[in-house]
Design a protein around this motif. Structure first.
Motif, short mmCIF file in Angstrom:
data_model
loop_
_atom_site.label_atom_id
_atom_site.label_comp_id
_atom_site.label_asym_id
_atom_site.label_seq_id
_atom_site.Cartn_x
_atom_site.Cartn_y
_atom_site.Cartn_z
N PRO A 47 17.13 32.13 28.81
CA PRO A 47 17.68 32.12 27.45
C PRO A 47 19.03 31.41 27.37
CG PRO A 47 17.01 34.33 28.07
CD PRO A 47 16.87 33.49 29.28
N LEU A 48 19.90 31.64 28.36
CA LEU A 48 21.24 31.03 28.29
C LEU A 48 21.16 29.51 28.44
CD1 LEU A 48 23.78 33.33 30.14
CD2 LEU A 48 23.55 32.87 27.71
N ALA A 49 20.35 29.06 29.39
CA ALA A 49 20.22 27.60 29.59
C ALA A 49 19.64 26.96 28.35
CB ALA A 49 19.37 27.30 30.81
N SER A 50 18.64 27.62 27.74
CA SER A 50 18.06 27.07 26.51
C SER A 50 19.11 27.03 25.41
CB SER A 50 16.89 27.92 26.03
OG SER A 50 16.06 28.24 27.10
N ALA A 51 19.88 28.13 25.30
CA ALA A 51 20.90 28.18 24.25
C ALA A 51 21.90 27.05 24.44
CB ALA A 51 21.61 29.53 24.27
N MET A 52 22.28 26.80 25.70
CA MET A 52 23.26 25.73 25.97
C MET A 52 22.70 24.39 25.50
SD MET A 52 25.21 24.90 29.50
CE MET A 52 23.80 24.43 30.48
N PHE A 53 21.43 24.14 25.86
CA PHE A 53 20.82 22.87 25.46
C PHE A 53 20.73 22.76 23.94
CE2 PHE A 53 16.84 20.66 24.23
CZ PHE A 53 17.29 19.36 24.49
N ILE A 54 20.30 23.86 23.31
CA ILE A 54 20.11 23.80 21.85
C ILE A 54 21.45 23.57 21.15
CG2 ILE A 54 19.49 25.21 19.83
CD1 ILE A 54 17.23 26.35 21.69
N LEU A 55 22.52 24.19 21.67
CA LEU A 55 23.84 23.98 21.07
C LEU A 55 24.29 22.53 21.21
CD1 LEU A 55 25.61 27.27 22.13
CD2 LEU A 55 25.25 26.49 19.81
N CYS A 56 24.07 21.95 22.40
CA CYS A 56 24.44 20.54 22.60
C CYS A 56 23.61 19.65 21.68
CB CYS A 56 24.22 20.11 24.05
SG CYS A 56 25.40 20.83 25.17
N LEU A 57 22.32 19.99 21.56
CA LEU A 57 21.43 19.21 20.69
C LEU A 57 21.90 19.29 19.25
CD1 LEU A 57 18.75 17.61 20.91
CD2 LEU A 57 17.58 19.68 20.18
N PHE A 58 22.30 20.51 18.86
CA PHE A 58 22.78 20.72 17.50
C PHE A 58 24.04 19.89 17.25
CE2 PHE A 58 25.28 23.10 14.37
CZ PHE A 58 24.37 23.13 13.33
N ALA A 59 24.96 19.93 18.22
CA ALA A 59 26.20 19.15 18.08
C ALA A 59 25.88 17.67 17.92
CB ALA A 59 27.10 19.38 19.29
N SER A 60 24.93 17.17 18.75
CA SER A 60 24.55 15.76 18.64
C SER A 60 23.94 15.47 17.28
CB SER A 60 23.54 15.39 19.73
OG SER A 60 24.01 15.82 20.97
N ALA A 61 23.11 16.41 16.81
CA ALA A 61 22.45 16.21 15.52
C ALA A 61 23.50 16.13 14.41
CB ALA A 61 21.48 17.35 15.25
N MET A 62 24.54 16.96 14.50
CA MET A 62 25.59 16.93 13.49
C MET A 62 26.32 15.58 13.50
SD MET A 62 25.67 19.56 11.63
CE MET A 62 23.93 19.81 11.69
N LEU A 63 26.53 15.06 14.70
CA LEU A 63 27.21 13.76 14.80
C LEU A 63 26.31 12.65 14.24
CD1 LEU A 63 29.81 12.51 15.74
CD2 LEU A 63 28.76 12.01 17.92
#
Lengths: 645, 186
Positions: A47-63
């Motif tokens: 769960p933590l590794a997935s959360a980390m990836f999803i957060l980075c993905l989200f940040a990239s999506a916002m950019l």
């Protein structure tokens, strides 16, 4: 607002990365139920590794969102985008700059952290200490680069006052290949981090086992495929878009991507030898560590702007120093660990393996590939040191690389061609002689044939002979379709590169409408007639083009584009391709202002025409090599089952 | 045994050398301000312009050249839709009172009705307002965005460029660079 949310997501990802990096080893140390729970991949790590990836993905999506909406209140968008830019390139602009590409780097790192958490199977227990520790180390690397991104190259900085329009993107970077070239290359660069983490974990656990080798081979191969695809795409971009007339220029940035690829190739062979015969162990470990180090060093070289080349975008001294520090921390600690483990292990006296065996051939291959990498690195860094000490600048160009690398490469190819006659741990001299006595005459014959018939130069004919030798060797390789495929691709690449770069014909001349230009090579000749010169308006550029008649069916229309926001000019090559040759035409203007719309009545233009034999096969060979890598990624028994059905 | 230390020694040597070169290389931040000095002197091109007629209303003049008039010159890129432009407007009004300098405006990505309405509402500091809808002037001058203000000396050479709304301090610096005195201390 979305910019701030993206920024916040990245901060959260950093927290998770630190948590993963510290909690997982703690869990390994303890023996109680809580600790076991902590290390179970399913309960905490996944769960933590997935959360980390999803957060980075989200940040990239916002950019990316900010880029797509042309939100110029974001500093990065203002600096690198423009409202008149086509949609695809607004999207790609996210990674066409330093901050955005660091975010992409971090995103891919976290992707591989998640992949490690999910896909590394352990044969025995649910939680293998190797997997747990691998994930922890991957997270530590993630944390380091996340911190760098947040503190030294924040992509979410705001700009005030808000500008009306952006400062555009280098139009050279407007090409579909470039839109996917960096992501692929980064998947390759960063994919090596998974192999790196696995190896560090194995070294810490002092457990260099088959489990380690198989996991590392998988990650290295995956990264190798992406790297190869990225490098090929970059070469394709240079050939089709930049109008340079070639596909490989030994540019420092190209070298930066080639070095990890060479090391990864060597590492793959070393790992295979280790899996099959438990030999070449230290080399396997070292090469995996060095491959990722080389990709980090490549990032430093490119991103710091220390090497001036067509690619350098960034130049900020502080940032460069901090990247260098990050690279040093990761690599130096890895190499220190390697040296320490190697020094304290009891070296069991293994018998030396015979040179005429698969592991022998692979050892030669590993040594030579490492040498090639060292020579490329020397030539990449040498101008830097030379300029620093003498205050004069030099450039090391293709002649150096051709002269220095060719002998190594020919030996590697020779070893490759002999592969079907070699067995693990043993070899029969008779078999080798039999194989050679069949293949060598064919190879020599085809070399002589192209020398006499196709007017090849002696050096190109020799290269073709070696290529045929390797191609037949690859075709006779049994039992490993991926290996055979990759080797065949390399052989084709050798033949095609030798043909296209040693046997091309080139003409440069000023032409008037109605003139023809003729290319002669041996018996074949190609005629081009200049039909007319035209101007055209694109969505964000003006174009000056020329139309050439090649034969009754084909016309060629090279052009020069002047991009509106920046005034930068690009050359658009026009290519006519058959499987036997490329006709490659570019135009240039002699006077500076001639690509303006005011010169509608111009009737002369400078033309450069090249004929490159077998150019199609350069791309085909690269594609076949990559396909071989993909084929090797599929587990052997799965492949067999499919083939039997 | 000792050979296992070769990789790390080699690595540290290379990195150390690279780092040393990198730190002692002063040329790396030289191009930070390059955007600001994109043009050296006033570009020559023709533009449609709004001019105040003797009756006080505005008239459109086609094919005007904005060029040095022998006085120190200030060229301000603005638009009626641009909020920071409104913020710096009082300073431009102040400069317009000074007879020693000439203030030009170039309205970027705007239309003449909106500009006229905006000027009528907030006051006209400009000797002449160029209308730059196709960003021709914007490209010629190499603007990064608006507002952006160029300070040129008597000969028409660019001496000072400010990206973003002017503050009193940047205005003083700009005027000092083109050797013009501010209205407060003539």
């Amino acid at each position: 607002m979305s910019i701030e949310i993206g920024h916040y997501a990245l901060v959260l990802a950093l927290c998770i990365a630190i948590a993963l990096a510290t909690l997982l080893p703690l869990g390994l140390l303890g023996k109680n139920a809580f600790c076991r729970h902590l290390t179970a991949t399913s309960s905490l790590a996944r769960p933590l590794a997935s959360a980390m990836f999803i957060l980075c993905l989200f940040a990239s999506a916002m950019l990316i969102r900010a880029f797509l909406l042309s939100d110029f209140s974001a500093l990065l968008v203002w600096q690198n985008s423009h409202s008149s830019k086509p949609m695809l390139y607004k999207f790609a602009a996210m990674w066409g700059n330093h901050e955005g590409s660091m975010l992409l780097w971090v995103l891919v790192l976290s992707l591989f952290a998640m992949l490690i958490a999910f896909f590394t199977k352990s044969q025995h227990a649910k939680q293998s200490p190797l997997t747990t520790l691998t994930l922890s180390i991957q997270s530590a690397i993630c944390a380091l680069f996340l911190a760098f991104t947040l503190f030294f190259s924040n992509p979410f900085a705001r700009a005030y006052p808000v500008a009306a329009d952006g400062m555009g993107l280098n139009p050279i970077l407007q090409h579909p290949a470039l839109a996917i070239h960096p992501p692929l290359l980064y998947l390759g660069y960063v994919g090596l981090s998974a192999a790196f983490s696995t190896t560090i974990a194995a070294l810490i656990l002092n457990n260099i086992s088959n489990e380690w080798a198989r996991a590392t081979r998988f990650w290295t191969l995956l990264a190798w495929v992406f790297l190869a695809a990225g490098i090929t795409l970059g070469a394709w971009w240079a050939y089709e878009e930049l109008g340079w007339g070639g596909f490989w220029f030994w540019d420092p940035v190209e070298n930066a991507s080639l070095m990890p690829w060479l090391l990864a190739t060597a590492a793959l062979h070393a790992l295979m030898s280790f899996i099959k015969t438990a030999r070449i162990r230290a080399w396997a470990i070292l090469l995996v560590l060095l491959a990722f180090s080389a990709s980090m060093l490549g990032t430093f070289l490119v991103r710091s702007g220390i090497l001036v080349s067509v690619h350098s975008f960034a130049s900020d001294p502080l940032r460069g120093i901090v990247i260098l520090l990050c690279v040093t921390i990761v690599t130096a600690s890895a190499l220190a660990l390697f040296a320490w483990r190697k020094n304290t292990e009891n070296s069991t006296n293994l018998k030396p393996f015979p040179l005429l065996s698969r592991e022998g051939a692979q050892f030669i291959n590993i040594l030579l590939l490492s040498c090639c990498c060292a020579l490329v690195m020397l030539a990449t860094l040498y101008p830097l040191f030379f300029e620093f000490f003498t205050k004069r600048s030099i450039a090391i160009g293709p002649p150096y690389y051709t002269a220095v690398l060719t002998p190594f490469f020919l030996v590697i190819v020779t070893a490759l061609g002999i592969l079907p006659a070699l067995g693990w741990r043993r070899s029969s001299r008779k078999q080798i002689i039999r194989h050679a006595s069949i293949v060598a005459p064919i190879a020599t014959g085809s070399g002589i044939a192209v020398f006499l018939v196709a007017n090849y130069s002696a050096s190109a004919a020799i290269a073709v002979a070696f290529g045929i030798w390797a191609l037949i060797g690859a075709a006779r390789t049994k039992g490993a379709p991926g290996v055979a495929c990759a080797h065949a691709g390399i052989a084709i690449l050798l033949i095609a590169c030798a043909s296209a770069s040693l046997n091309d014909v080139e003409k440069f001349r000023t032409m008037r409408v109605g003139n023809t230009i003729t290319l002669n090579k041996g018996t074949s000749s190609t005629k081009l007639e200049l039909k007319n010169i035209f101007t055209k308006q694109g969505s964000n550029y003006n174009e000056l083009g020329a139309r050439f008649q090649l034969n009754s069916k084909n016309t060629l229309t090279p052009a020069i584009r002047t991009y509106i926001p920046s005034g930068i000019k690009t050359t658009e090559a026009s290519i006519n391709r058959t499987i036997l040759r490329d006709i490659y035409v570019t135009i240039a203007t002699l006077d500076e202002r001639s690509s303006d719309s005011s010169t509608k009545n111009r009737d002369t233009i400078s033309v450069r025409v090249r004929k490159k034999p077998l150019m199609f096969w350069v791309w085909a060979g690269a594609a076949i090599t990559i396909f071989g890598g993909i084929l090797s990624l599929i587990p052997r028994n799965l492949l067999k089952r499919r083939l039997q059905q | 045994m000792r050979t296992s230390f070769i990789p790390i020694i080699a690595f540290v040597t290379i990195i150390g050398a690279l780092g040393y070169i990198f730190i002692s290389e002063p040329s790396n931040n030289a191009n930070r301000d390059s955007i600001k000095s994109k043009i050296k002197s006033m570009p020559n091109f023709r533009i449609q312009a709004l001019v105040e007629t003797s009756s006080g209303s505005m008239g459109i003049m086609s094919d005007t050249t904005i060029r040095a008039t022998g006085k120190p010159t200030v060229v301000n890129f603005f638009a009626s839709w641009c909020q920071p432009c409104l913020a710096e407007h009082p300073l431009l009004m102040e400069m317009a009172l000074n007879n020693q300098i000439q203030v030009f405006g170039i309205a970027w990505n705007d239309n003449s009705e909106a500009i006229q309405a905006w000027i009528a509402k907030h006051g006209n500091p400009f000797f002449l307002v160029g209308i730059d809808n196709e960003s021709i002037a914007g490209i010629e001058w190499g603007i990064a965005g608006i507002p952006e203000t160029f300070f040129l000396d008597k000969k028409g050479n660019v001496q000072f460029v400010h990206i973003g709304p002017l503050s009193r301090e940047t205005m003083q610096n700009g005027l000092q660079a083109i050797k013009a005195t501010t209205p407060e201390n003539p």
